[in-house]
Design a protein around this motif. Structure first.
Motif, PDB file in Angstrom:
ATOM      1  N   ALA A  28       0.417  -1.294  -0.080  1.00  0.00           N
ATOM      2  CA  ALA A  28      -0.127   0.228  -0.032  1.00  0.00           C
ATOM      3  C   ALA A  28       0.934   1.098   0.549  1.00  0.00           C
ATOM      4  CB  ALA A  28      -0.931   0.189   1.586  1.00  0.00           C
ATOM      5  N   THR A  29       0.899   2.164  -0.698  1.00  0.00           N
ATOM      6  CA  THR A  29       1.127   4.016  -0.387  1.00  0.00           C
ATOM      7  C   THR A  29       0.936   4.410   1.364  1.00  0.00           C
ATOM      8  OG1 THR A  29      -0.724   5.064  -0.937  1.00  0.00           O
ATOM      9  CG2 THR A  29       0.447   4.514  -2.940  1.00  0.00           C
ATOM     10  N   ALA A  30       1.425   5.413   1.363  1.00  0.00           N
ATOM     11  CA  ALA A  30       1.520   6.126   2.337  1.00  0.00           C
ATOM     12  C   ALA A  30      -0.388   6.389   2.594  1.00  0.00           C
ATOM     13  CB  ALA A  30       1.875   7.267   2.783  1.00  0.00           C
ATOM     14  N   GLN A  31      -0.510   7.080   2.134  1.00  0.00           N
ATOM     15  CA  GLN A  31      -2.195   7.560   1.392  1.00  0.00           C
ATOM     16  C   GLN A  31      -3.242   6.152   2.038  1.00  0.00           C
ATOM     17  OE1 GLN A  31      -3.490  10.761   1.412  1.00  0.00           O
ATOM     18  NE2 GLN A  31      -5.313   9.788   2.205  1.00  0.00           N
ATOM     19  N   GLN A  32      -3.135   5.319   1.265  1.00  0.00           N
ATOM     20  CA  GLN A  32      -3.818   4.367   1.019  1.00  0.00           C
ATOM     21  C   GLN A  32      -3.974   3.983   2.945  1.00  0.00           C
ATOM     22  OE1 GLN A  32      -1.926   2.166  -1.970  1.00  0.00           O
ATOM     23  NE2 GLN A  32      -3.686   1.608  -3.020  1.00  0.00           N
ATOM     24  N   ILE A  33      -2.766   2.633   3.922  1.00  0.00           N
ATOM     25  CA  ILE A  33      -2.505   3.129   4.273  1.00  0.00           C
ATOM     26  C   ILE A  33      -3.074   3.848   5.778  1.00  0.00           C
ATOM     27  CG2 ILE A  33      -1.163   2.974   6.775  1.00  0.00           C
ATOM     28  CD1 ILE A  33       1.160   1.995   4.178  1.00  0.00           C
ATOM     29  N   ALA A  34      -2.754   5.309   5.422  1.00  0.00           N
ATOM     30  CA  ALA A  34      -3.855   6.244   6.635  1.00  0.00           C
ATOM     31  C   ALA A  34      -5.172   6.537   6.327  1.00  0.00           C
ATOM     32  CB  ALA A  34      -3.171   7.687   5.599  1.00  0.00           C
ATOM     33  N   ASP A  35      -5.744   5.702   4.845  1.00  0.00           N
ATOM     34  CA  ASP A  35      -7.257   5.871   5.025  1.00  0.00           C
ATOM     35  C   ASP A  35      -7.765   4.260   6.238  1.00  0.00           C
ATOM     36  OD1 ASP A  35      -6.877   7.867   3.279  1.00  0.00           O
ATOM     37  OD2 ASP A  35      -7.143   6.687   1.354  1.00  0.00           O
ATOM     38  N   ALA A  36      -6.915   3.443   6.048  1.00  0.00           N
ATOM     39  CA  ALA A  36      -7.076   2.513   6.759  1.00  0.00           C
ATOM     40  C   ALA A  36      -7.204   2.962   8.194  1.00  0.00           C
ATOM     41  CB  ALA A  36      -6.277   0.988   6.045  1.00  0.00           C
ATOM     42  N   LEU A  37      -6.520   3.476   8.807  1.00  0.00           N
ATOM     43  CA  LEU A  37      -6.195   3.477  10.258  1.00  0.00           C
ATOM     44  C   LEU A  37      -7.247   4.342  10.659  1.00  0.00           C
ATOM     45  CD1 LEU A  37      -2.653   5.302  10.384  1.00  0.00           C
ATOM     46  CD2 LEU A  37      -2.742   2.820  10.927  1.00  0.00           C
ATOM     47  N   PRO A  38      -7.980   4.126  12.067  1.00  0.00           N
ATOM     48  CA  PRO A  38      -8.628   4.335  13.060  1.00  0.00           C
ATOM     49  C   PRO A  38      -8.006   5.649  13.040  1.00  0.00           C
ATOM     50  CG  PRO A  38      -7.249   2.977  13.779  1.00  0.00           C
ATOM     51  CD  PRO A  38      -6.888   2.310  12.475  1.00  0.00           C
TER      52      PRO A  38
END
Length: 131
Positions: A28-38
């Motif tokens: 994942a990209t950093a943005q995709q990871i951020a989107d997956a975080l609470p």
């Protein structure tokens, strides 16, 4: 206030959340990871934490055009084994019986007959192998 690492695995809360997201996403990209975080932190904070995790040897990246694509450096199964060993030593004085008893004594744990049968097979195999 700085995040303190969890004594059972050496990750801060945010690092653990990022690793959990990466294991779920695979790559994942950093943005995709951020989107997956609470309650995600800023994108800059996510990228900084990914850099820290990379320096610690937990994450690697590759380039997709101009974007970094991150992935865990160690397979989830191997990390799970390491985490279980740490929990076993930290909370149960290396007692497998203690861990199993703690799991089975949880009020909200509902095991199916199939799960119980598979556990019985694993226990029997461990007996046969002298473990």
């Amino acid at each position: 206030m700085t995040a303190r690492p969890d004594k059972t695995d050496g990750f801060s809360r945010r690092e653990r959340e990022i690793m959990d997201a990466l294991y779920k996403l695979g790559k994942a990209t950093a943005q995709q990871i951020a989107d997956a975080l609470p309650d995600p932190p800023s994108n800059t904070a996510v990228r900084t934490l990914l850099t820290i995790l990379e320096k610690k040897g937990h994450v690697r990246h590759s380039l997709d055009g101009v974007r970094y694509v991150y992935e865990p450096k160690v397979a989830r199964e191997k990390m799970a084994q390491k985490a279980v060993k740490s929990v076993l030593a930290t909370f149960f004085d290396n007692s497998v019986e203690g861990v199993v008893a703690a799991l089975l004594n949880q009020d909200d744990l509902k095991l199916s007959q199939g799960e119980l049968d598979r556990l019985a097979v694993l226990i029997e195999k461990a007996k046969e192998e002298g473990r």
